[in-house]
Design an enzyme around this catalytic site. Structure first.
Site, short mmCIF file in Angstrom:
data_model
loop_
_atom_site.label_atom_id
_atom_site.label_comp_id
_atom_site.label_asym_id
_atom_site.label_seq_id
_atom_site.Cartn_x
_atom_site.Cartn_y
_atom_site.Cartn_z
N LYS A 200 0.55 -1.37 0.09
CA LYS A 200 0.07 0.05 0.04
C LYS A 200 0.86 1.35 -0.06
O LYS A 200 1.58 1.60 1.07
CB LYS A 200 -1.02 0.12 1.22
CG LYS A 200 -1.88 1.00 1.07
CD LYS A 200 -2.48 1.52 2.29
CE LYS A 200 -2.10 2.77 2.93
NZ LYS A 200 -1.94 4.06 2.11
N GLU A 274 9.64 0.91 10.52
CA GLU A 274 10.61 1.93 10.48
C GLU A 274 10.01 3.34 10.66
O GLU A 274 9.07 3.55 9.91
CB GLU A 274 11.40 2.05 9.16
CG GLU A 274 12.10 0.73 8.43
CD GLU A 274 13.42 0.76 9.30
OE1 GLU A 274 13.86 1.61 10.02
OE2 GLU A 274 13.91 -0.35 8.99
N CYS A 308 13.53 10.69 7.33
CA CYS A 308 13.29 10.18 9.03
C CYS A 308 14.25 10.30 9.70
O CYS A 308 14.55 10.70 10.90
CB CYS A 308 12.81 8.68 8.86
SG CYS A 308 13.74 7.84 7.63
N GLU A 409 9.19 14.97 16.10
CA GLU A 409 9.64 15.29 14.62
C GLU A 409 8.84 16.11 13.96
O GLU A 409 7.60 15.99 13.61
CB GLU A 409 9.50 13.84 13.99
CG GLU A 409 10.24 13.70 12.64
CD GLU A 409 10.04 12.14 12.13
OE1 GLU A 409 8.95 11.59 12.17
OE2 GLU A 409 10.90 11.89 11.70
P1 NAP Z 1 1.91 8.04 8.58
O1 NAP Z 1 0.77 8.95 8.63
O2 NAP Z 1 2.29 7.21 9.61
O3 NAP Z 1 1.78 7.01 7.16
C1 NAP Z 1 2.53 5.81 6.46
C2 NAP Z 1 1.63 4.99 5.95
O4 NAP Z 1 0.68 4.43 6.87
C3 NAP Z 1 0.75 5.64 4.81
O5 NAP Z 1 0.71 4.63 3.67
C4 NAP Z 1 -0.69 5.70 5.56
O6 NAP Z 1 -1.66 5.74 4.58
C5 NAP Z 1 -0.56 4.57 6.31
N1 NAP Z 1 -1.54 4.62 7.43
C6 NAP Z 1 -2.11 5.70 8.14
N2 NAP Z 1 -2.99 5.35 8.93
C7 NAP Z 1 -2.90 4.11 9.03
C8 NAP Z 1 -3.57 2.84 9.81
N3 NAP Z 1 -4.55 3.43 11.05
N4 NAP Z 1 -3.36 1.70 9.76
C9 NAP Z 1 -2.46 1.24 8.71
N5 NAP Z 1 -1.94 1.97 7.86
C10 NAP Z 1 -2.05 3.56 8.21
O7 NAP Z 1 3.47 8.61 7.93
P2 NAP Z 1 3.55 9.44 6.70
O8 NAP Z 1 3.09 10.88 6.96
O9 NAP Z 1 3.35 8.67 5.48
O10 NAP Z 1 5.43 9.61 6.51
C11 NAP Z 1 6.14 10.54 7.66
C12 NAP Z 1 6.68 9.76 8.92
O11 NAP Z 1 7.12 8.35 8.31
C13 NAP Z 1 7.63 10.54 9.49
O12 NAP Z 1 7.19 10.71 10.81
C14 NAP Z 1 8.78 9.75 9.17
O13 NAP Z 1 9.82 9.87 10.25
C15 NAP Z 1 8.40 8.22 9.08
N6 NAP Z 1 9.43 7.71 7.95
C16 NAP Z 1 10.38 7.11 8.66
C17 NAP Z 1 11.20 6.29 7.72
C18 NAP Z 1 12.20 5.20 8.65
O14 NAP Z 1 12.78 4.63 7.81
N7 NAP Z 1 12.38 5.09 9.77
C19 NAP Z 1 11.40 6.57 6.52
C20 NAP Z 1 10.31 7.33 5.79
C21 NAP Z 1 9.38 7.87 6.75
P3 NAP Z 1 -2.16 7.28 4.19
O15 NAP Z 1 -1.78 7.12 2.94
O16 NAP Z 1 -3.60 7.58 4.25
O17 NAP Z 1 -1.70 8.23 5.10
#
Ligand code: NAP
Ligand code: MG
Length: 507
Positions: A200, A274, A308, A409
């Site tokens: 997804k 991650e 991240c 963050e």
């Molecule tokens: P996010 O809101 O946590 O979303 C990540 C993914 O999860 C998206 O595909 C999202 O769908 C999905 N999601 C949202 N709610 C969910 C639920 N209740 N159940 C299952 N899946 C769900 O994060 P983001 O805004 O995409 O990315 C930013 C964050 O990711 C930052 O905090 C960053 O640090 C972190 N990040 C970490 C790494 C690493 O390697 N550690 C790498 C990149 C990013 P939607 O499309 O609907 O939002």
């Protein structure tokens, strides 16, 4: 700084025109859900729009997948696993992964442009993403051949051997900051180990993953990779909770990661997470000023701060602080904030208006607390960028380490600066956050660098560089930054296979 030679109205028009023409060139023909090798509409008949964060215009309409679509995709993945993929030898899987890498390379420029349109990252950085995507697939192509078990010395009469078997079907949920690269980090080890996947993409940036499936449709047997676009609660949650997946891999925020962990618990799925970071970058007084400033710029402003691993808390030694922050602020102010499709642009818009607003809220919180702004702290003063979700490169000084803008963050082009003299006090502060993803150290003293690398609570430490991600380098977090590691052989062996132990009686 913006190109000042054209009036802003003309520049607005030329940005729009450039983006529309590029979109017409690079958006792939098939944008529906990719299930069992077919392009199908969402079973609910719902769609949503993905926008261009530079112009605010709609780029494309994609399918809003639901629980039913996830069910179909998981079933298609098991059919593919049972009927074809589990019969593929390691050598055959290697050839498939090599071909995927080749297709990405052949279409590198179009992939990069599409990523820039959908995410807003500068084109020069999107091209680097695509090189890494191809290289990660190629790394895992090779890794298929070394995925093996062990023979364990077990005394008389026993022959104990382990096999590393694939899970069968895995679920993978990815974020919007490096859309295709995060897909490659996940698909590479999953496919190399012999798994099928249901993936997804993030709702904000679905297009490059869909383009990948357009380009490799004839490379993969039907159903080996299935892509269900849609929203987290509608498509992500049913995937993580699905009784028939055996493992879920998630990249995103710590907040959602905790929810996914709960969802995965329902059927005791293996999980890798991650998550976020708030990483320290530590500058010693012996640092070469020019190089240290360049590394700091990369640490916080690469990918518009949407990393991240971003080095978002700077700890600079008091002996050089004034000189250092002066050079840093002037370099930050000189970044080229402009249309990310232009070659010279070094800082693009944030991925969405909502994300830009979130970043600006943290900035306001720091301002209300009386912090000092060494650079930025607002949106660029450029009419031609007014429709985009831009935030100026921002450096914040004189802020309490307990402030929410320091502890949480921000995920944008914002860094907080701290001065240090006493090493132990600095390390205590550097470790005083819930996260532990990455850290950076800049010094010519290798002994100090190593000591500091051991003292920081972080899964990844860069010395005299930042944000370098070669294939093969295990990556992941300490503390609330995650569980498990991605990239490299460790991801494949530890997180995409399960160990079967066979104990044969010899007597
Ligand atoms: P996010 O809101 O946590 O979303 C990540 C993914 O999860 C998206 O595909 C999202 O769908 C999905 N999601 C949202 N709610 C969910 C639920 N209740 N159940 C299952 N899946 C769900 O994060 P983001 O805004 O995409 O990315 C930013 C964050 O990711 C930052 O905090 C960053 O640090 C972190 N990040 C970490 C790494 C690493 O390697 N550690 C790498 C990149 C990013 P939607 O499309 O609907 O939002
Ligand atoms: Mg978008």
């Amino acid at each position: 700084m913006a190109t000042e030679s054209q009036p802003s109205g003309d520049r607005t028009d030329s940005i729009s025109q450039r983006h529309r023409e590029t979109a017409a060139d690079v958006i792939p023909p098939n944008l529906k859900l990719y299930i069992g090798g077919d392009w199908v509409p969402s079973s609910a008949g719902e769609t949503f729009e993905t926008r261009d964060p530079t112009t605010g215009e709609t780029l494309a309409t994609v399918q809003a997948g639901t629980r039913e679509d996830i069910d179909r995709a998981v079933e298609a993945a098991w059919t593919a696993y049972d009927e074809t993929w589990s019969d593929y030898s390691a050598a055959e899987r290697q050839r498939v992964l090599e071909e995927i890498a080749a297709r990405v390379e052949e279409n590198r420029e179009a992939f990069a442009r599409l990523e820039t349109l959908d995410n807003g990252k500068p084109i020069s950085e999107a091209r680097i993403d695509m090189e890494l995507v191809a290289d990660h697939f190629r790394y895992f192509a090779g890794a298929t051949r070394v995925n093996g078990g062990e023979t364990i010395p077990s005394g008389d009469g026993q022959h104990v051997q382990t096999l590393r078997e694939p899970y069968g079907v895995v679920g993978q949920i990815i974020p919007w900051n490096f859309p295709l690269l995060m897909a490659a980090w996940k698909l590479g080890p999953a496919l190399a180990a012999g798994n099928c996947s249901v993936l997804k993409p993030a709702e904000e940036t679905p297009l490059t993953v869909l383009k990948l499936m357009n380009e490799i449709d004839d490379v993969l047997p039907d159903g080996v990779v299935n892509v269900v676009t849609g929203f987290g609660p509608d498509a992500g949650e049913p995937l993580a909770k699905h009784p028939d997946i055996r493992k879920i891999a998630f990249t995103g925020s710590t907040e959602v990661g905790k929810q996914v962990m709960t969802q995965a618990a329902e059927h005791v799925h293996d999980i890798t997470l991650e998550l976020g970071g708030k990483s320290p970058l530590i500058i010693y007084p012996d640092a070469d000023l020019e190089k240290a400033v360049a590394t700091t710029i990369t640490a916080i402003f690469y990918n518009t701060g949407e990393c991240c691993s971003a080095g978002s808390r700077l700890f600079v030694h008091s002996d050089i602080k004034d000189e250092f922050v002066e050079a840093l602020a002037s370099t930050a102010e000189d970044l080229t904030v402009d249309d990310p499709l232009l070659e010279e642009t070094t800082l693009g818009p944030k991925v969405t208006e909502e994300q830009a607003e979130r970043t600006l809220e943290y900035i306001e919180e720091a301002r209300d607390a009386g912090a000092d702004f060494l650079a930025g702290g607002d949106v660029p003063d450029d009419e031609a960028l007014a429709e985009g979700s831009f935030v100026s490169p921002t450096l914040i000084d004189d802020i309490d380490h307990d402030n929410r803008a320091v502890q949480e963050e921000i995920f944008g082009p914002v860094q907080e600066v701290f001065e240090w003299t006493d090493y132990d006090a600095m390390i205590e502060l550097a470790n005083d956050v819930d996260y532990g993803l990455a850290a950076g150290i800049i010094t010519n003293d290798i002994t100090k660098a190593y000591e500091t690398a051991k003292d920081v609570e972080a899964g990844n430490v860069w010395i005299n560089q930042y944000n370098a991600f070669p294939a093969g380098m295990p990556f992941g977090g300490y503390k609330q930054s995650g569980i498990g590691r991605e990239v490299g052989y460790e991801a494949l062996a530890e997180h995409y296979t399960q160990t079967k132990t066979i104990n044969l009686a010899l007597e």
